[in-house]
Design a protein around this motif. Structure first.
Motif, mmCIF file in Angstrom:
data_model
loop_
_atom_site.group_PDB
_atom_site.id
_atom_site.type_symbol
_atom_site.label_atom_id
_atom_site.label_comp_id
_atom_site.label_asym_id
_atom_site.label_seq_id
_atom_site.Cartn_x
_atom_site.Cartn_y
_atom_site.Cartn_z
ATOM 1 N N MET A 283 0.821 -1.202 0.000
ATOM 2 C CA MET A 283 0.000 0.000 0.000
ATOM 3 C C MET A 283 0.858 1.256 0.000
ATOM 4 S SD MET A 283 -3.272 -0.713 -0.096
ATOM 5 C CE MET A 283 -4.079 0.744 0.609
ATOM 6 N N ALA A 284 2.039 1.186 0.597
ATOM 7 C CA ALA A 284 2.953 2.331 0.637
ATOM 8 C C ALA A 284 3.807 2.441 -0.615
ATOM 9 C CB ALA A 284 3.850 2.221 1.866
ATOM 10 N N GLY A 285 3.681 1.482 -1.526
ATOM 11 C CA GLY A 285 4.501 1.495 -2.727
ATOM 12 C C GLY A 285 5.873 0.876 -2.538
ATOM 13 N N SER A 286 6.110 0.230 -1.408
ATOM 14 C CA SER A 286 7.427 -0.359 -1.138
ATOM 15 C C SER A 286 7.620 -1.691 -1.856
ATOM 16 C CB SER A 286 7.616 -0.554 0.368
ATOM 17 O OG SER A 286 7.536 0.684 1.056
ATOM 18 N N ILE A 287 6.516 -2.378 -2.189
ATOM 19 C CA ILE A 287 6.576 -3.623 -2.956
ATOM 20 C C ILE A 287 5.837 -3.395 -4.264
ATOM 21 C CG2 ILE A 287 6.030 -6.080 -3.022
ATOM 22 C CD1 ILE A 287 5.941 -6.097 -0.004
ATOM 23 N N PRO A 288 6.523 -3.387 -5.392
ATOM 24 C CA PRO A 288 5.847 -3.160 -6.672
ATOM 25 C C PRO A 288 4.947 -4.344 -7.042
ATOM 26 C CG PRO A 288 8.169 -3.668 -7.014
ATOM 27 C CD PRO A 288 7.983 -3.510 -5.540
ATOM 28 N N GLU A 289 3.960 -4.085 -7.895
ATOM 29 C CA GLU A 289 2.982 -5.103 -8.248
ATOM 30 C C GLU A 289 3.615 -6.295 -8.963
ATOM 31 O OE1 GLU A 289 -0.259 -3.502 -10.406
ATOM 32 O OE2 GLU A 289 -0.944 -2.199 -8.756
ATOM 33 N N PHE A 318 13.165 -10.104 -3.726
ATOM 34 C CA PHE A 318 13.033 -8.666 -3.922
ATOM 35 C C PHE A 318 13.695 -7.904 -2.783
ATOM 36 C CE2 PHE A 318 10.617 -4.800 -2.849
ATOM 37 C CZ PHE A 318 10.925 -4.033 -3.960
ATOM 38 N N PHE A 319 13.413 -8.321 -1.545
ATOM 39 C CA PHE A 319 13.997 -7.625 -0.393
ATOM 40 C C PHE A 319 15.519 -7.716 -0.401
ATOM 41 C CE2 PHE A 319 15.561 -7.849 4.022
ATOM 42 C CZ PHE A 319 15.249 -6.558 4.424
ATOM 43 N N LEU A 320 16.044 -8.878 -0.697
ATOM 44 C CA LEU A 320 17.498 -9.051 -0.702
ATOM 45 C C LEU A 320 18.184 -8.166 -1.742
ATOM 46 C CD1 LEU A 320 17.581 -12.915 -0.205
ATOM 47 C CD2 LEU A 320 18.685 -11.249 1.314
#
Length: 417
Positions: A283-289, A318-320
């Motif tokens: 929701m915050a845009g930290s993880i793209p779709e 993605f996080f790594l």
């Protein structure tokens, strides 16, 4: 300043070794004061690793098997402070490489009698005493005090003869035993009596819960709730054994937020691979779709991430790859009134007055039932990030070895090891 105590329900060796390095770094920095490692292992191999890696033993449930408590030798007595109401078991294992040991039961039979038995060493691993050979017995009414820590002294004199003192009373002396070579000493409770050893001073302490319980974690909360006076000024952190990344530089901020915001029953870290956190991260845009769609789990429980190894793999990857190792939420604090996974949480010691949890689902009790009862929300703190390796449904298909190796490399670059 309030002491900070970290509680971890252990422990799977392959997953927990990374966490251990982070915690040691936090303790070295003075951020965490004590680490309480609760042995809820499910395999003998993991139990042996936890036993060797962490310690000394501080607490044992009544159904836990013997644990090492030290040694005794001529003119080198073993002294213990034992809080227990009945059936304090002391195993005297001679250093002669024989096949037998001696078992002292102090305050057995409802704290009325004490006995000395001779047993095969295999009996250290079970509670079966049907064929035990009793070599000494005497009435010892009220030998163990329920109102104070019992002072136990096992002495071996210069001739190798052992004797036992409990609360400054001579319970027995056994001239026909020769322990001139010394002995290893193990202890346990039994028959409904938990055992707490009060002479433990280590910053890392080991707690052994009763084995083979489906949801055993209530035992830890019950332990602290019963010791409210001891822990009411503390700040508690609780983390899963498979936390594989921790932003050490932000840990103090998380603890300070917990300390200064008492309206929240629990405060959660911002967790990677946590259904509720992943929803807010997206929701915050930290993880793209393109990484995946992370919906709000119904009622805060389950959801597509929780049950999908593929989604977990993609999110970890993605996080790594991120430079910041941080997935911000829409605001610094997200207030929450539904269930959430308790991968890394904090509570105030004074709230232990409400935390004598019933047997069962501790996560629901802490994040749904207790907040509803107290009319106090929980919260998620955006600025402190940790990464949680896996949920049970994700196990089949998770790139376990690859991810552990990647997080191990990240840990080594984040802290000096």
């Amino acid at each position: 300043m309030a002491p900070v105590i970290l509680v971890t329900f252990a422990g799977r060796q392959k997953r927990m070794e990374i966490l251990t390095r982070y915690i040691q770094a936090a303790m070295d920095a003075g951020i965490i004061d004590e680490w309480h490692v609760w042995d809820f292992t499910r395999s003998q191999q993991d139990h042996e690793w936890v036993t060797c890696q962490f310690g000394p033993i501080r607490y044992m449930g009544s159904a836990a098997l013997y644990q090492s408590a030290g040694s005794a030798a001529p003119n080198q007595p073993l002294r213990l402070s034992a809080t227990i109401t009945n059936d304090f078991h002391i195993a005297i294992v001679p250093n002669d490489d024989g096949d037998e040991y001696f078992e002292l039961v102090v305050g057995g039979w409802s704290n009325s009698h004490s006995v000395l038995r001779k047993l095969p060493r295999s009996a250290l691993k079970n509670f079966d005493r049907d064929d035990a050979a009793t070599v000494w017995s005497r009435p010892t009414p009220g030998v163990l005090s329920p109102g104070a820590a019992n002072q136990i002294v096992l002495n071996i004199d210069a001739a190798g003869i052992p004797s036992l003192h409990v609360n400054n009373v001579v319970i027995g002396q056994w001239a026909d035993l020769d322990l001139s070579a010394g002995a290893s000493i193990m202890v346990r409770g039994g028959w409904g009596a938990d055992l707490e050893l009060g002479n433990v001073r280590s910053r890392i302490q080991r707690f052994v819960g009763n084995p083979n319980e489906h949801m055993p974690y209530w035992q830890a909360y019950d332990f602290y709730a019963k010791r409210l006076r001891t822990y009411s000024d503390s700040i508690f952190l609780k983390c899963d054994d498979d936390i594989v990344y921790m932003d050490i530089e932000k840990l103090s901020d998380f603890i300070e937020f917990r300390r200064t915001n008492p309206k929240y029953v629990l405060v959660s870290a911002n967790v990677v691979n946590n259904g509720v956190c992943a929803h807010w991260q997206q929701m915050a845009g930290s993880i793209p779709e393109q990484v995946g769609e992370f919906e709000r789990p119904p009622g805060g429980f389950g959801g597509s991430l929780w049950q999908s190894a593929e989604r977990a793999n993609d999110l970890h990857d993605f996080f790594l790859k991120t430079d910041s190792k941080h997935l911000p939420l829409p605001s610094k604090v997200i207030e929450w009134k539904e269930r959430q996974s308790i991968n890394f949480i904090a509570w105030l010691g004074k709230d232990l007055v409400h935390m004598a949890l019933p047997k069962g689902d501790d996560e629901r009790a802490l994040t749904v039932d207790l907040p509803e009862l107290l009319d106090r929300p929980t919260a998620i703190f955006s600025d402190f990030t940790v990464s949680h390796l896996s949920f049970g449904p994700q196990e089949n298909g998770l790139a376990l070895d690859r991810l552990i190796n990647a997080y191990d490399e990240l840990m080594r670059s984040a802290i000096a090891v």
